[in-house]
Design a protein around this motif. Sequence first.
Motif, mmCIF file in Angstrom:
data_model
loop_
_atom_site.group_PDB
_atom_site.id
_atom_site.type_symbol
_atom_site.label_atom_id
_atom_site.label_comp_id
_atom_site.label_asym_id
_atom_site.label_seq_id
_atom_site.Cartn_x
_atom_site.Cartn_y
_atom_site.Cartn_z
ATOM 1 N N UNK A 240 9.662 20.290 -17.061
ATOM 2 C CA UNK A 240 8.596 19.354 -16.696
ATOM 3 C C UNK A 240 7.528 19.363 -17.790
ATOM 4 N N UNK A 241 7.143 18.182 -18.253
ATOM 5 C CA UNK A 241 6.211 18.086 -19.373
ATOM 6 C C UNK A 241 4.753 18.265 -18.955
ATOM 7 N N UNK A 258 -0.660 26.395 -15.341
ATOM 8 C CA UNK A 258 -0.411 26.081 -16.745
ATOM 9 C C UNK A 258 -0.345 27.360 -17.574
ATOM 10 N N UNK A 259 -1.273 28.275 -17.318
ATOM 11 C CA UNK A 259 -1.293 29.544 -18.054
ATOM 12 C C UNK A 259 -0.034 30.358 -17.771
ATOM 13 N N UNK A 265 6.473 31.101 -22.618
ATOM 14 C CA UNK A 265 6.906 30.377 -23.812
ATOM 15 C C UNK A 265 7.502 29.001 -23.495
ATOM 16 N N UNK A 266 6.948 28.372 -22.479
ATOM 17 C CA UNK A 266 7.287 26.978 -22.188
ATOM 18 C C UNK A 266 5.976 26.203 -22.136
ATOM 19 N N UNK A 267 5.880 25.159 -22.931
ATOM 20 C CA UNK A 267 4.650 24.395 -23.002
ATOM 21 C C UNK A 267 4.604 23.342 -21.891
ATOM 22 N N UNK A 268 3.532 23.361 -21.123
ATOM 23 C CA UNK A 268 3.287 22.308 -20.146
ATOM 24 C C UNK A 268 1.830 21.889 -20.285
#
Length: 305
Positions: A240-241, A258-259, A265-268
């Motif tokens: 999920x972006x 989000x944190x 190590x997955x950017x959201x």
Amino acid sequence: MKIIILFAVIGGLLFSCNDTSTKKEDNTFDIVTTTSMITDLVKNIGGDKVVVHGLMGAGVDPHLYKASEGDVSKLSNADMILYNGLHLEGKLVDVFERMKKQNINAIAISDALDKKDLISSTLFESNYDPHIWFNIGYWELMTLFVADKLSNALPESAAYFQDNAQKYLQQLKELNVELRNEIATLSQDQRRLVTAHDAFNYFGKAFGFDVVGLQGLSTATEAGVQDVQETAAYIIEHKVKSVFIESSVPRRTIEALKAAVNSKEHEVSIGGTLYSDALGDPNTEEGTYIGMFRYNVKTIVKALK
């Protein structure tokens, strides 16, 4: 103790208000509404034939809302009270039930819907998801329901209310087509909506989204560490972006989510702020039901593409 005092105050005021010797002199038909969505709906149908007093403004959480002294005065002087029902207005439920027993014209607009069409929940007091305005088809049924209630109360203006309702229904039908075209630009796998609390299940069901709320159906329940971790795992698994803040819910829970995701190590990203339990500021496009819905969909589509 506070609710008992509130009952006593309301009871006394309502008794005096129902006394024909205290009939209002201005001949206005005063309607008190709870959420800003209902306020907007009644203004569209009632037009200049009624005076609408909304209790809850922009950014107000109906799950946690408590009646003020000013609200008591508005309720006691109302000719009609329109509220969502299904325990959305958690702190006011007992007040409305007491009013009904005193033959006060307090109406839940959720009564327009068949219970079999509601989303059930074993985790919420009413056993039904109360966020019914996020299905435009249901909002159309509630439009007709409110128009009928106003027509019954003011038969001399019935044609006016019904005409306004038909004009508003046409706007809702056009909105539905517009939003479906907008959402069609997302692939099915991109239709994953993660928000602060479970307000968008009717939206998800209507428009084909998988919906995940960090908190439950009511913001009275706090999201715990396990909720954050489980939602973070969902985001990572489905790539999920973006996740979304809600205007009526503190942003700290989404920031914690989000944190948690970024720590693995997955950017959201935070895709924006959605209007869930309240409309935007008055005199803005988002301050109307139609404008709110259009803004939400554009924000969601842009962030998830």
